[in-house]
Design a protein around this motif. Structure first.
Motif, short mmCIF file in Angstrom:
data_model
loop_
_atom_site.label_atom_id
_atom_site.label_comp_id
_atom_site.label_asym_id
_atom_site.label_seq_id
_atom_site.Cartn_x
_atom_site.Cartn_y
_atom_site.Cartn_z
N MET A 24 0.85 -1.20 0.00
CA MET A 24 0.00 0.00 0.00
C MET A 24 0.89 1.25 0.00
O MET A 24 1.90 1.29 0.69
N ALA A 25 0.52 2.27 -0.80
CA ALA A 25 1.29 3.51 -0.87
C ALA A 25 1.12 4.33 0.40
O ALA A 25 0.07 4.26 1.04
N PHE A 26 2.14 5.07 0.72
CA PHE A 26 2.08 5.88 1.94
C PHE A 26 1.91 7.35 1.56
O PHE A 26 2.84 7.97 1.02
N ASP A 27 0.71 7.90 1.79
CA ASP A 27 0.43 9.31 1.46
C ASP A 27 0.62 10.14 2.72
O ASP A 27 -0.26 10.17 3.58
N ALA A 39 -0.79 3.66 9.67
CA ALA A 39 -0.51 3.98 8.25
C ALA A 39 0.84 3.41 7.83
O ALA A 39 0.97 2.84 6.73
N VAL A 40 1.84 3.54 8.70
CA VAL A 40 3.17 3.00 8.38
C VAL A 40 3.13 1.48 8.30
O VAL A 40 3.65 0.87 7.37
N SER A 41 2.43 0.85 9.27
CA SER A 41 2.32 -0.63 9.28
C SER A 41 1.64 -1.13 8.01
O SER A 41 2.05 -2.12 7.42
N ALA A 42 0.59 -0.41 7.59
CA ALA A 42 -0.15 -0.84 6.39
C ALA A 42 0.69 -0.67 5.13
O ALA A 42 0.53 -1.43 4.16
N ALA A 43 1.59 0.31 5.13
CA ALA A 43 2.40 0.57 3.93
C ALA A 43 3.62 -0.34 3.82
O ALA A 43 4.23 -0.43 2.76
#
Lengths: 106, 151
Positions: free
Chosen positions: A1-4, A99-103
């Motif tokens: 997943m991209a990190f926005d 968010a970091v974990s998902a990316a």
């Protein structure tokens, strides 16, 4: 997943705002409740003194108590404010962490 | 193969979990339901002490009659103070505790020194001590996280 990063920062700001909104209400209500209670106590003490139910010395001692009660109330408000800040900061950190974990690729 | 990759990355996962755990902001002590109950019941006992005094005539309201109840409440205040002293980030709680303890000790000493209390004195102490208890109770409640059940 991209990190926005911009999206994550916006979400963090939203979490802080939502968290502080409810807690700010609690701070205002608590301060107001302390003021109302102080007014009631001072009315009681004044009426007891005016009716000569307590001595001047005893009355002045209770007024000294009021200073200490006020000090305690300020510390209670400080605890409420710190607890609110803690919740807001941790809500923002949770969003960043998620968010970091998902990316991450694993 | 997949499990081998996972095992190789385990230290990185644990490191990230550790960093995430360490990045929690802590400004106040953790909420204690037991402490909340103890504060509520000791505040109630203080109020009841003066309610019972006011039920009696001034002559009957002797210190000896209430000595045991004073001591029970004082030991509860000391117990709450001890528990607060053991918690991290406790500076604000310790000031509230100190003010309450000193106020209660003064009220007890006044009754002891004067043998009895007038109606006015008992009512004034009842109101003032309730004022000292309230910030302690309100502060403990504030530590509850509304997003958790905190039972």
């Amino acid at each position: 997943m991209a990190f926005d990063f911009n999206e994550v920062v916006a979400q963090m700001a939203g979490a802080v705002k939502a968290s502080l909104k409810d807690d700010w209400k609690v701070v205002k209500e608590t301060a107001s409740a302390f003021l109302t209670a102080r007014k009631d106590r001072l009315e009681l003490l004044a009426s007891l003194r005016l009716n000569n139910e307590i001595s001047q010395k005893f009355f002045l001692k209770r007024l000294e108590d009021e200073k200490k009660i006020f000090e305690s109330e300020l510390h209670a408000v400080a605890i409420i404010t710190k607890a609110a800040a803690q919740r807001a900061a941790n809500a923002a950190l949770d969003i960043l962490n998620n968010a970091v974990s998902a990316a991450l690729p694993f | 193969m997949l499990s081998l990759i996972f095992i190789k990355r385990l230290p990185v996962i644990f490191l990230l979990l550790g960093i995430s755990w360490a990045c929690r902001v802590t400004l106040v002590p953790e909420y204690s339901a037991q402490l909340e109950d103890q504060i509520a019941s000791a505040a109630k006992a203080t109020d009841k002490l003066y309610i019972e005094m006011l039920d009696l005539t001034e002559g009957e309201r002797t210190y000896d009659k209430f000595n045991e109840k004073y001591n029970e409440i004082e030991s509860e205040i000391n117990s709450i103070k001890l528990k607060n002293e053991a918690r991290p980030k406790n500076a604000n709680f310790l000031v509230i505790n100190k003010n309450l303890k000193e106020a209660f000790e003064e009220a007890k000493k006044y009754h002891k020194d004067n043998a009895t209390l007038s109606n006015g004195e008992a009512r004034a102490y009842q109101a003032s001590l309730a004022g000292f208890w309230k910030p302690l109770y309100v502060a403990e409640i504030a530590l509850k996280d509304p997003s958790r059940s905190n039972k």
